[in-house]
Design an enzyme around this catalytic site. Sequence first.
Site, PDB file in Angstrom:
ATOM      1  N   TYR A 155       1.764   6.303  -2.783  1.00  0.00           N
ATOM      2  CA  TYR A 155       0.887   6.889  -3.801  1.00  0.00           C
ATOM      3  C   TYR A 155      -0.426   6.131  -3.893  1.00  0.00           C
ATOM      4  O   TYR A 155      -0.581   5.043  -3.325  1.00  0.00           O
ATOM      5  CB  TYR A 155       1.596   6.917  -5.164  1.00  0.00           C
ATOM      6  N   LYS A 168       2.014   0.618  -0.627  1.00  0.00           N
ATOM      7  CA  LYS A 168       1.951   1.150  -2.002  1.00  0.00           C
ATOM      8  C   LYS A 168       2.988   2.265  -2.137  1.00  0.00           C
ATOM      9  O   LYS A 168       2.653   3.450  -2.165  1.00  0.00           O
ATOM     10  CB  LYS A 168       0.527   1.646  -2.311  1.00  0.00           C
ATOM     11  N   GLU A 183       0.952 -11.667  -8.083  1.00  0.00           N
ATOM     12  CA  GLU A 183       0.103 -10.636  -8.713  1.00  0.00           C
ATOM     13  C   GLU A 183       0.790 -10.165  -9.980  1.00  0.00           C
ATOM     14  O   GLU A 183       1.858 -10.665 -10.343  1.00  0.00           O
ATOM     15  CB  GLU A 183      -0.142  -9.473  -7.737  1.00  0.00           C
ATOM     16  N   LEU A 216      -0.096  -6.348  -2.973  1.00  0.00           N
ATOM     17  CA  LEU A 216      -0.837  -5.133  -2.647  1.00  0.00           C
ATOM     18  C   LEU A 216      -2.302  -5.486  -2.372  1.00  0.00           C
ATOM     19  O   LEU A 216      -2.889  -6.259  -3.142  1.00  0.00           O
ATOM     20  CB  LEU A 216      -0.773  -4.161  -3.841  1.00  0.00           C
TER      21      LEU A 216
HETATM   22  N1  PMP Z   1      -0.912  -4.960  -7.541  1.00  0.00           N
HETATM   23  C1  PMP Z   1      -0.012  -4.019  -7.920  1.00  0.00           C
HETATM   24  C2  PMP Z   1       1.444  -4.345  -7.803  1.00  0.00           C
HETATM   25  C3  PMP Z   1      -0.445  -2.786  -8.421  1.00  0.00           C
HETATM   26  O1  PMP Z   1       0.440  -1.846  -8.783  1.00  0.00           O
HETATM   27  C4  PMP Z   1      -1.841  -2.553  -8.558  1.00  0.00           C
HETATM   28  C5  PMP Z   1      -2.324  -1.250  -9.130  1.00  0.00           C
HETATM   29  N2  PMP Z   1      -2.301  -0.254  -8.143  1.00  0.00           N
HETATM   30  C6  PMP Z   1      -2.734  -3.545  -8.156  1.00  0.00           C
HETATM   31  C7  PMP Z   1      -2.232  -4.740  -7.647  1.00  0.00           C
HETATM   32  C8  PMP Z   1      -4.216  -3.334  -8.235  1.00  0.00           C
HETATM   33  O2  PMP Z   1      -4.614  -2.496  -7.185  1.00  0.00           O
HETATM   34  P1  PMP Z   1      -5.890  -1.553  -7.306  1.00  0.00           P
HETATM   35  O3  PMP Z   1      -7.040  -2.434  -7.588  1.00  0.00           O
HETATM   36  O4  PMP Z   1      -5.971  -0.899  -5.968  1.00  0.00           O
HETATM   37  O5  PMP Z   1      -5.609  -0.601  -8.407  1.00  0.00           O
END
Ligand code: PMP
Length: 297
Positions: A44, A157, A190, A214
């Site tokens: 996603y 993701k 994270e 991610l």
């Molecule tokens: N880490 C995780 C586990 C997440 O779910 C997200 C949100 N998608 C992020 C980091 C931040 O990623 P992004 O800046 O692409 O939204």
Amino acid sequence: MPEPTIKSDAHRDPLANWNGALMPLSEVKVSVLDRAFLFGDAIYEVIRIYGGRPFLFEDHVARLGRNLEKLNLPADAEAIAGRTRETIAASDVVEGIVYIQVTRGVAPRTHQFPVPAPQPNELIYVADFKDPYVSVRQQGVSVIVVDDMRWKRCDIKSVNLLANCMAAQAACEAECAEALFVDGNGRLTEGSRSSLFGVRNGTILTAPLRENILPGITRKLLMQLAEECDFPMREEALHLDNLSEIDELFLTGTTTEILPITLVDQRKIGTGTSGPIATKLYDAYKKTVDQLATTTG
Ligand code: PMP
């Protein structure tokens, strides 16, 4: 006579694009044999819409494409990008998000990927979104630390988010905004739905891109903004034991934007207020968002 119920904008039915057909999200129907339902076999994206335009769109589409490849999912990221733009245009969402999910499709239940490959199911929907952090963005938020018990491919993701959901729930029960994952070596990886940054002696630190986190799109923008602001930056994981050396801590993410952390498990970070670097970077972030309104296409 009872008052007529007026549907508030915040709760209106999002516009969906289900395999190319536009319909209200509530009308999308999917088989229980879809592999996303049975195995979480799906990926996603979430993209922020500001002023009716998708933010950092190309980066999100590129990550979608990489994830499709990693899971050998036969869907076309560029075609999905086209559909996404059409769906945004057909909606009247101004401040919102786009959710995209691609599943391996419907097939008799077997663990291995079915042969021949079924047609992937492609869901896009566009929904209103209101920044949930408006009131706390200046002063910062509290977070908890939880064991990172996720699988070893957090770079993908995927919709397998149970460990993230449990972490977010624990944060919620502790009346905190987010949960930070700590690995077996005491490194902070994270957040449950955000990337993590710290500042030590004026240098911005964040965990390096490995399969345990991610590759956040906002993380990438943050690093560009840090460079433009002449802030030194290094990809180095923060350590739970060394948090007392950290002057500032903040989260980044598509819906989180840039959010200062002032308390970790009740312990104060720096002065216990949001720091100057996070504040400056948030201003730079907002300027980038403002530029979106003046770009064409
Ligand atoms: N880490 C995780 C586990 C997440 O779910 C997200 C949100 N998608 C992020 C980091 C931040 O990623 P992004 O800046 O692409 O939204």
